[in-house]
Scaffold this motif. Structure first.
Motif, PDB file in Angstrom:
ATOM      1  N   LYS A   1       2.092  -6.760   2.625  1.00  0.00           N
ATOM      2  CA  LYS A   1       3.551  -6.750   2.602  1.00  0.00           C
ATOM      3  C   LYS A   1       4.113  -5.510   3.293  1.00  0.00           C
ATOM      4  N   GLU A   2       3.525  -4.359   3.012  1.00  0.00           N
ATOM      5  CA  GLU A   2       4.029  -3.112   3.596  1.00  0.00           C
ATOM      6  C   GLU A   2       3.033  -1.987   3.366  1.00  0.00           C
ATOM      7  N   ILE A   3       3.172  -0.955   4.183  1.00  0.00           N
ATOM      8  CA  ILE A   3       2.520   0.330   3.950  1.00  0.00           C
ATOM      9  C   ILE A   3       3.648   1.341   3.836  1.00  0.00           C
TER      10      ILE A   3
ATOM     11  N   THR B   1       2.285   4.179  -7.492  1.00  0.00           N
ATOM     12  CA  THR B   1       2.047   2.751  -7.291  1.00  0.00           C
ATOM     13  C   THR B   1       3.063   1.876  -8.009  1.00  0.00           C
ATOM     14  N   TYR B   2       3.875   2.464  -8.871  1.00  0.00           N
ATOM     15  CA  TYR B   2       4.786   1.651  -9.662  1.00  0.00           C
ATOM     16  C   TYR B   2       6.059   1.272  -8.916  1.00  0.00           C
ATOM     17  N   GLY B   3       6.525   2.150  -8.033  1.00  0.00           N
ATOM     18  CA  GLY B   3       7.815   1.927  -7.404  1.00  0.00           C
ATOM     19  C   GLY B   3       7.939   0.607  -6.670  1.00  0.00           C
ATOM     20  N   VAL B   4       6.963   0.267  -5.832  1.00  0.00           N
ATOM     21  CA  VAL B   4       7.076  -0.967  -5.051  1.00  0.00           C
ATOM     22  C   VAL B   4       7.017  -2.190  -5.949  1.00  0.00           C
ATOM     23  N   LEU B   5       6.246  -2.118  -7.042  1.00  0.00           N
ATOM     24  CA  LEU B   5       6.156  -3.264  -7.945  1.00  0.00           C
ATOM     25  C   LEU B   5       7.444  -3.436  -8.750  1.00  0.00           C
TER      26      LEU B   5
ATOM     27  N   VAL C   1       0.850  -1.192   0.000  1.00  0.00           N
ATOM     28  CA  VAL C   1       0.000   0.000   0.000  1.00  0.00           C
ATOM     29  C   VAL C   1       0.888   1.244   0.000  1.00  0.00           C
ATOM     30  N   VAL C   2       0.610   2.154  -0.928  1.00  0.00           N
ATOM     31  CA  VAL C   2       1.315   3.430  -0.988  1.00  0.00           C
ATOM     32  C   VAL C   2       0.328   4.535  -0.651  1.00  0.00           C
ATOM     33  N   LEU C   3       0.654   5.308   0.363  1.00  0.00           N
ATOM     34  CA  LEU C   3      -0.205   6.417   0.767  1.00  0.00           C
ATOM     35  C   LEU C   3       0.224   7.707   0.084  1.00  0.00           C
ATOM     36  N   SER C   4      -0.732   8.467  -0.408  1.00  0.00           N
ATOM     37  CA  SER C   4      -0.390   9.766  -0.973  1.00  0.00           C
ATOM     38  C   SER C   4      -0.210  10.780   0.160  1.00  0.00           C
ATOM     39  N   ARG C   5       0.332  11.914  -0.201  1.00  0.00           N
ATOM     40  CA  ARG C   5       0.804  12.913   0.774  1.00  0.00           C
ATOM     41  C   ARG C   5      -0.301  13.426   1.698  1.00  0.00           C
ATOM     42  N   ASP C   6      -1.548  13.263   1.307  1.00  0.00           N
ATOM     43  CA  ASP C   6      -2.662  13.784   2.107  1.00  0.00           C
ATOM     44  C   ASP C   6      -2.873  13.013   3.402  1.00  0.00           C
ATOM     45  N   PHE C   7      -2.280  11.813   3.524  1.00  0.00           N
ATOM     46  CA  PHE C   7      -2.673  10.921   4.608  1.00  0.00           C
ATOM     47  C   PHE C   7      -1.587  10.681   5.650  1.00  0.00           C
ATOM     48  N   TYR C   8      -0.530  11.464   5.633  1.00  0.00           N
ATOM     49  CA  TYR C   8       0.502  11.349   6.657  1.00  0.00           C
ATOM     50  C   TYR C   8       1.249  12.675   6.755  1.00  0.00           C
ATOM     51  N   GLN C   9       2.073  12.800   7.776  1.00  0.00           N
ATOM     52  CA  GLN C   9       2.910  13.985   7.953  1.00  0.00           C
ATOM     53  C   GLN C   9       4.371  13.557   8.036  1.00  0.00           C
TER      54      GLN C   9
END
Length: 269
Positions: free
Chosen positions: A128-130, A259-263, A45-53
């Motif tokens: 696998k990861e966040i 979403t491409y980087g982890v794959l 799972v890749v979170l976009s910038r809106d969901f973390y600091q």
């Protein structure tokens, strides 16, 4: 929400949907899983910038084993939420002149992590990861001795990412270019090239003077532009750098490039 997968050795956008509220994440995810029969898959799972600091801070002077536990208390005055409601992690920053060891602390609401975990496990998937936007983009550039730069289009911003030996050296966000990039270059050439090359040169000067990164391999463009090859050529002339498009336009949906980087890393690209 965008879902990508590997298909015949290439990263492909499988599905995407717009969601108006975080409370609808599970419903949207369920629909995609059922439609594409994704139960029991392995998921990153890749979170976009809106969901973390994130916060760039001096590395606490504690043993490495104690660092994760000490981080929440280090940033407690920087966040509005209780540190007991957060999950906090970090990644190292490159050494800078006149500064001690620096890290980037990353925090996300614990209930958000639990929601992601539960909606994945519901379908017998393996989580696998966040990870986060900056680190996902970093993986796109691999692990090379020389530094590479990626200029990617993410929502209403351009993000400049500098990566060396697989490490994120610098990330900088640029506003005000998306509208210009979408137009024929002949119509906006002067304004776009003058302003964009100036911003890029400032970033290059900074990483050279502060991060001691002088050798740049490529500057890759992952942007939606009708004249991307011509734009790369002209930016290369302005900056005296090797500027090239990142892949082929039909290979990547640049709006979902996170979403491409982890794959790609999983496949050893």
């Amino acid at each position: 929400m965008a879902v990508c997968h590997m298909h015949e050795g290439r990263v492909c956008l499988l599905a995407e949907t717009s969601i108006t509220s975080e409370s609808h994440w599970e419903e949207a995810f369920d629909a995609i899983v059922h439609e594409h029969k994704l139960s029991a898959a392995e998921v990153s799972v890749v979170l976009s910038r809106d969901f973390y600091q994130t916060f760039d801070i001096e590395k606490p002077k504690v043993d490495k084993s104690e660092l994760p536990a000490s981080l929440p208390f280090t940033i407690k005055d920087l966040v509005a939420d209780s540190i007991f409601d957060l999950v906090v992690d970090y990644y190292d920053m490159p050494l800078q002149q006149h500064k001690g060891e620096q890290i980037t602390a990353v925090c996300i609401l614990k209930k958000r992590v639990i929601r992601i975990r539960d909606m994945v496990l519901k379908h017998a998937m393996t989580l696998k990861e966040i990870t986060i936007e900056e680190l996902a983009v970093t993986r796109l550039l691999g692990n090379k001795e020389e530094a590479d730069i990626l200029l990617s289009q993410q929502n209403n911003e351009l993000v400049l990412t500098v990566v060396k030996q697989g490490q994120l050296y610098f990330s900088h966000r640029l506003r005000g270019f998306n509208e210009l990039l979408g137009q024929p270059l002949d119509d906006v050439e002067g304004l776009l090239l003058d302003s964009l090359s100036l911003e890029l040169q400032r970033a290059l000067d900074y990483i050279n003077s502060q991060l001691r990164v002088a050798a740049i391999g490529h500057l890759y463009l992952a942007v939606i532009c009708p004249d991307i090859n011509l734009l790369a050529e002209k930016l290369g002339s302005y900056l005296a750098r090797n500027v090239v498009p990142f892949g082929e336009p039909e290979q990547y949906d640049f709006n979902n490039i996170l979403t491409y980087g982890v794959l790609m890393e999983a496949e050893g690209k």
